[in-house]
Design an enzyme around this catalytic site. Structure first.
Site: not given
Lengths: 119, 308
Positions: B154, B200, B215, B247, B256, B266
């Site tokens: 993503h 996501h 990112h 996260h 990151y 990431e």
């Protein structure tokens, strides 16, 4: 593995270098930095503060400073999104992309003081 | 068929300050498979387990950041439908001819108010993952070279008009909202959107400057491999931003870090299966610190200040 070193040049990999003093104009704080590493990396590696640390690769601008005293050389390209030709002429640089040649005094202008050098 | 319309993120085109240095980084450190260079000087890569020809393009420029983010759709008919729907919504679209991007069919491109170019395409050459389609081995040498993510996962894109991006992705392109960060006055600060079963496929962050890359993310199969990625980053002097940690938002394990030109990427694993009928998970902005870094519960200053 990659063999060529990236932005965070290690002081162990090259031979001739010396340590110089970097002073942050606003606070008077200083740290010792090898002439063989970037001003930003020298600060960061010692756990010192003063210059904001971001991408360390010339792309994000948070470490932008104006060198007000001393000689340096640029060892990496800086994104022109953040450093114009005119700014370069006025010694406005990303500190992750310069290595000191002798003692430097720098003013922090990244992000917080973004327009200091812009006319 | 469960996944229709937009299938998945298909490619990200990233600007680097030095192409050869970028190629070394994306191939040898991140461990993507080198898929060659085109006449425009764009260098192509794929993650080892991807089957389509490429998912990452880098090109040399004097400014860092992202040129475009593309999604594969299920058919030419769907591509045409989205093109019409976008135009009906009031978005200007353009067709980029087949072959302009190596081994890729026609693309429909549009620009969001937040400054990001998004494109859709239905066709990209299936080159396989090198393991074959009959009695395949589970992995090959490319799976252990460098960090070696299995796929482009993503991107998090930043810019002013988050609301339009959210509206277009949900109401035109058929994505659904999975998680969000919301200010006390109800304004959405960040949104995580899915077109699949992932937490996501794209995310947007409200930010004063348009067209900024936060990112591009790459998928690893396990937390152990995220820790291995951390070792490889340090062994290669890759500047790390945050992590390894987890996260709160999406529950993904993460690091990151920045490529050689300061584009954040990431390496990511975990999360949970998302479904379109699930209630949206909301993070009031005062809990963004846990949302970002659940282990350390702190808002890393760089998260909202460093973009390319």
């Amino acid at each position: 593995m990659e063999t060529q070193k990236g932005n965070t040049t290690s002081v162990m990999t090259e031979e001739a270098y010396e340590y110089v003093k970097i002073t942050i104009a606003e606070t008077g704080e200083s740290f010792d930095c090898s002439t063989n590493e970037s001003v930003l990396e020298g600060m960061r590696r010692l756990g010192k503060r003063g210059i904001p640390v971001g991408c360390r690769s010339g792309g994000c601008s948070v470490c932008k400073c104006q060198v007000v005293k001393g000689e340096y050389h640029q060892h990496r390209p800086m994104s022109t999104e953040y450093i114009s030709k005119q700014e370069l002429e006025e010694n406005c640089v990303l500190t992750c992309c310069i290595k000191p040649k002798d003692n430097l005094e720098v003013k922090v202008i990244g992000k917080m003081h973004k327009n200091v050098c812009e006319k | 068929m469960a996944i229709t319309g937009v299938l998945r993120p298909g490619h990200a085109q990233i600007r680097v300050l030095d192409l050869e240095e970028g190629v070394k980084f994306y191939r040898d450190v991140l461990g993507l498979v080198d898929m060659g260079r085109d006449s425009q000087g764009r260098h192509y890569f794929k993650a080892w387990d991807e089957r389509d020809h490429h998912s990452v393009l880098i090109r040399q420029a004097d400014k860092t950041g992202i040129d475009l983010f593309g999604f594969k759709v299920d058919s030419e008919a769907t591509l045409e439908k989205f093109e019409k729907d976008l135009q009906a919504y009031g978005v200007t679209t353009k067709r980029i001819p087949a072959g302009e991007m190596m081994n890729t069919g026609e693309r429909v491109q549009f620009t969001l108010n937040n400054g990001h170019a998004i494109e859709l395409y239905a066709d990209k050459k299936d080159v396989g993952n090198g393991l074959g389609y009959h009695n395949p081995k589970p992995w090959g040498p490319d799976a252990e070279r460098g960090i070696a993510p299995t796929r482009l996962d993503h991107a998090l894109l930043a810019g002013g008009d988050l609301d339009q991006a959210l509206d277009i992705f949900v109401n035109v392109l058929g994505f659904y909202l999975v998680e969000e960060v919301v200010a006390p006055d109800g304004m959405k600060i960040a949104v995580w959107l899915s077109c699949s079963n992932k937490t996501h496929d794209i995310a947007f962050l409200r930010h004063a400057e348009d067209g900024k890359l936060h990112h591009v993310s790459f998928w690893l199969e396990t937390w152990e491999k995220v820790l291995r990625a951390a070792d490889i980053m340090s062994m290669n002097d890759v500047p790390v931003d945050i992590g390894p940690t987890r996260h709160g938002i999406t529950r993904g394990a993460t690091i990151y870090a920045w490529d050689r030109s300061g584009n954040r990427f990431e390496t990511f694993s975990g999360g949970y299966p998302a479904y379109p009928d699930h209630a949206v998970i909301t993070w009031p902005v005062e809990h963004l610190p846990e949302g970002l870094d659940y282990a350390q519960r702190k808002l890393h200053e760089t998260f909202l200040t460093v973009f390319s």
